[in-house]
Design an enzyme around this catalytic site. Structure first.
Site: not given
Ligand code: PLP
Length: 373
Positions: A70, A146, A199, A322
């Site tokens: 981000t 994603n 991650h 998200c």
């Protein structure tokens, strides 16, 4: 049975990453200090930078550590010189890109042109290039989506937009879902900036990097001390950075072996799903991140599926992590125009190296029980 099939949300940490972190935590020097403890920490920091740079085929000075994907996206998009003006992007970027751009549009500093992907989830480079005119100073297109895993033709987009040779235009790619999963060579891709996050490839959370091609002028993201060549101030999280470098190296070393394993799992899932009699469509083209599946079940409800699978010990996602708590149809599924009677029943499965064929069978059996029964 416990099955974790949500690797696009986050991945378990690789043993080598944990070991590298623990080793760093034994020392506590500040890499900006001049004494021995500080110099030892600085050596660890620079060796991690060198390792990451080698794996991406760039120079160490072109890697800037950040707090994750981000931050890297925000930096790439908000950085001055290119931080105002028109930007061409896709309609299905991650919110780290889209919401940053939308915030800037509200502030009055940017105008956004969003290109819709084709129904197979892949952007047409010519359509991107056609919009990237003389008033555009930034093009930002993700390397892998994603939610549906679709790989984007980044090198072709780079060639298409640079053909028209607008020297002030920079090309950024959010490669958070790609790095560590498919070969990523920044020179071959022809990008000026690239974001990544540890991650997603077996490293710790809260750390990532932005590749900035030397020569691409970008202002500092955080002011303060002189860390990260004065462009991103703040004492570095050495343990997390060392863990990220170790995870990336381990992921790249095992990439091919992993790809073969993941492709066999996805193929098995497809076959079992086809044999199950369930009415479902698989979203996106063949060209995707290994191990990623987006499946839409007719007249089902994605959130209900997620919870019922969770009760059976299976972790999946309804879309991107998200918006996993939102019941609204995601912007990605809208952008690829999944038929309405299927779109609401979409789940994302993303396998990792530790998943097995038995787990795939268990997932399909559970889906049959939940939807068919
Ligand atoms: N970009 C993409 C494509 C992602 O999938 C994610 C995380 O889901 C991010 C950016 C944000 O990365 P981070 O979690 O490191 O902030």
């Amino acid at each position: 049975m416990k099955v974790y099939a949500d690797h696009a949300a986050t991945t378990p940490m690789r043993e080598r990453a944990k070991a590298a972190m623990i080793e760093c935590l034994e020392g506590y020097g500040n890499p900006s200090s001049i004494h021995t403890a500080g110099r030892l920490a600085a050596m660890k920091l620079e060796s991690a930078r060198k390792e990451v740079a080698e794996l991406l085929n760039c120079r160490p000075a072109e890697i800037y550590f950040t707090s994750g994907g981000t931050e890297a996206d925000n930096w790439a998009i908000r950085a001055a010189r290119y931080g105002a003006g028109r930007v061409v992007t896709s309609a299905f970027e991650h919110h780290a890109v889209l919401h940053t751009l939308e915030a800037m549009e509200r502030e009055g500093t940017r105008k956004i042109t969003r290109i819709n992907p084709e129904p197979d989830g892949i952007l047409d480079p010519e359509k991107v290039a056609a919009e990237a005119d003389g008033t555009t100073n930034l093009v930002s297109v993700m390397a892998a989506n994603n939610e549906i895993g679709a790989l984007q033709p980044i090198a072709e987009i780079s060639r298409a937009i640079k053909k028209s040779s607008r020297s002030l235009m920079v090309f950024h790619t959010d490669a958070v879902q790609a790095v560590g999963h498919i070969p990523v060579d920044v020179r071959d891709l022809g990008v000026d900036m690239l974001s990544a996050s540890a991650h997603k490839f077996g490293g710790p959370k809260g750390v990532g990097f932005l590749y900035i091609r030397s020569g691409a002028e970008l202002s500092a993201f955080m002011d303060g001390g002189g860390q990260e060549a004065g462009r991103r101030a703040g004492t570095e999280n050495i343990a997390a950075i060392a863990g990220m470098a170790a995870a990336l190296e381990a992921s790249v070393l095992r990439m091919e072996e992993n790809r073969v394993h993941l492709e066999s799992l996805t193929e098995r899932f497809r076959r079992r799903l086809a044999a199950s009699g369930l009415d479902a469509v698989l979203n996106g083209a063949e060209n995707r991140i290994p191990g990623s599946i987006s499946a839409s079940f007719r007249r089902a409800e994605g959130e209900m599926l997620l919870h019922r699978l969770d009760l059976k010990g299976i972790a999946v996602s309804t879309g991107s992590a998200c918006n996993a708590r939102s019941t609204e149809l995601s912007h990605v599924l809208r952008a690829i125009r999944v038929p309405e009677e299927y779109a609401g029943g979409t789940i994302r499965l993303t396998f990792g190296p530790e998943n097995t064929a038995e787990e795939v069978d268990y997932i399909v059996n559970c889906l049959r029980e939940i939807i068919g029964g």
